[in-house]
Design a protein around this motif. Structure first.
Motif, short mmCIF file in Angstrom:
data_model
loop_
_atom_site.label_atom_id
_atom_site.label_comp_id
_atom_site.label_asym_id
_atom_site.label_seq_id
_atom_site.Cartn_x
_atom_site.Cartn_y
_atom_site.Cartn_z
N VAL A 59 -5.22 -5.05 9.33
CA VAL A 59 -6.97 -4.80 8.17
C VAL A 59 -5.95 -3.95 6.86
O VAL A 59 -5.50 -2.52 7.10
N VAL A 60 -6.05 -4.75 5.96
CA VAL A 60 -5.56 -4.00 4.92
C VAL A 60 -6.69 -3.56 4.23
O VAL A 60 -7.11 -3.43 4.10
N PRO A 61 -6.50 -1.85 4.06
CA PRO A 61 -7.43 -0.66 4.00
C PRO A 61 -8.08 -1.09 2.61
O PRO A 61 -6.78 -1.77 1.78
N GLN A 62 -8.75 -0.77 1.86
CA GLN A 62 -9.61 -0.72 0.81
C GLN A 62 -8.71 -0.29 -0.47
O GLN A 62 -8.72 1.03 -0.07
N GLY A 63 -9.20 -0.80 -1.41
CA GLY A 63 -8.10 -0.24 -2.54
C GLY A 63 -6.55 -0.95 -2.51
O GLY A 63 -5.88 -0.72 -3.56
N LEU A 64 -5.65 -1.49 -1.38
CA LEU A 64 -4.76 -2.30 -1.13
C LEU A 64 -4.58 -3.77 -1.76
O LEU A 64 -5.37 -4.70 -1.11
N ASN A 65 -3.39 -4.30 -2.47
CA ASN A 65 -3.84 -5.29 -2.61
C ASN A 65 -2.11 -5.64 -1.90
O ASN A 65 -1.23 -5.49 -2.76
N CYS A 66 -2.02 -5.89 -0.67
CA CYS A 66 -0.96 -6.26 0.06
C CYS A 66 -1.04 -7.56 1.22
O CYS A 66 -1.83 -7.61 1.89
N ASN A 67 0.67 -8.17 1.53
CA ASN A 67 -0.19 -8.90 2.25
C ASN A 67 -0.48 -7.79 3.75
O ASN A 67 -0.05 -7.18 3.73
N ASN A 68 -0.89 -8.78 5.04
CA ASN A 68 -1.55 -7.95 6.22
C ASN A 68 -0.46 -8.06 7.04
O ASN A 68 -0.91 -8.24 8.64
N THR A 69 1.05 -8.92 7.16
CA THR A 69 1.10 -8.59 8.13
C THR A 69 2.87 -7.81 8.41
O THR A 69 3.65 -7.51 9.00
N TYR A 70 3.39 -8.73 7.09
CA TYR A 70 4.60 -7.64 6.89
C TYR A 70 5.02 -6.70 5.16
O TYR A 70 3.34 -6.71 4.66
N ILE A 71 5.79 -5.55 6.04
CA ILE A 71 5.93 -4.31 5.24
C ILE A 71 7.36 -4.50 4.78
O ILE A 71 7.51 -4.29 5.87
N THR A 72 7.56 -4.42 3.50
CA THR A 72 8.67 -4.34 3.12
C THR A 72 8.88 -2.57 2.34
O THR A 72 7.90 -2.96 1.06
N THR A 73 10.10 -2.20 2.69
CA THR A 73 10.12 -0.79 2.19
C THR A 73 11.47 -1.03 1.10
O THR A 73 12.65 -1.24 2.31
N LEU A 74 11.86 0.11 0.19
CA LEU A 74 13.05 0.30 -0.25
C LEU A 74 14.23 0.58 0.36
O LEU A 74 13.50 1.61 1.18
N LYS A 75 15.43 -0.20 -0.10
CA LYS A 75 16.15 1.36 1.41
C LYS A 75 15.89 2.55 0.47
O LYS A 75 16.89 3.45 1.39
#
Length: 123
Positions: A59-75
């Motif tokens: 569940v995407v936390p309130q106030g966030l706008n992003c995909n609910n399956t993948y999280i991609t983080t900068l190197k």
């Protein structure tokens, strides 16, 4: 009139930058389906970025706008690979994790996805 145009231009730049509305939120406990480091730049990914897939989504936390399956983080966010090591351990031992994520464009590695701020194995 001259000042009105400058004011409108400044407001437009601030509102369109995204960071003004960036948020952070916590998810978990969640289980990890995949933990990978992107080897070669392709399909919108940059080499070296960390990507995780959450099993059964979240569940995407309130106030966030992003995909609910993948999280991609900068190197650059995980340069010493500590997050990667922690997440890989959690995935391989099938332990749930708590994660803090952000949709701040300054840290976003892939359009439409949040980035990791921190992670911990759930107790």
């Amino acid at each position: 009139m001259k000042y009105s145009i400058k004011l409108i231009t400044t407001l437009f730049i601030l509102l369109s930058s995204g960071s003004l509305f960036a948020a952070q939120g916590d998810i978990g406990p969640v289980y990890l389906e995949k933990v990978i480091v992107i080897a070669l730049a392709s399909g919108g990914h940059s080499a070296g970025n960390l990507e995780i897939q959450i099993k059964d989504s979240f569940v995407v936390p309130q106030g966030l706008n992003c995909n609910n399956t993948y999280i991609t983080t900068l190197k650059s966010t995980d340069a010493d690979k500590r997050l990667y090591s922690l997440l890989l351990l959690a995935q391989s031992t099938k332990q749930p994790v708590h994660l803090r994520i952000t949709d701040d464009p300054a840290y976003t590695a892939f359009h439409g996805r949040c980035s990791l701020v921190w992670g911990a194995i759930a107790q």
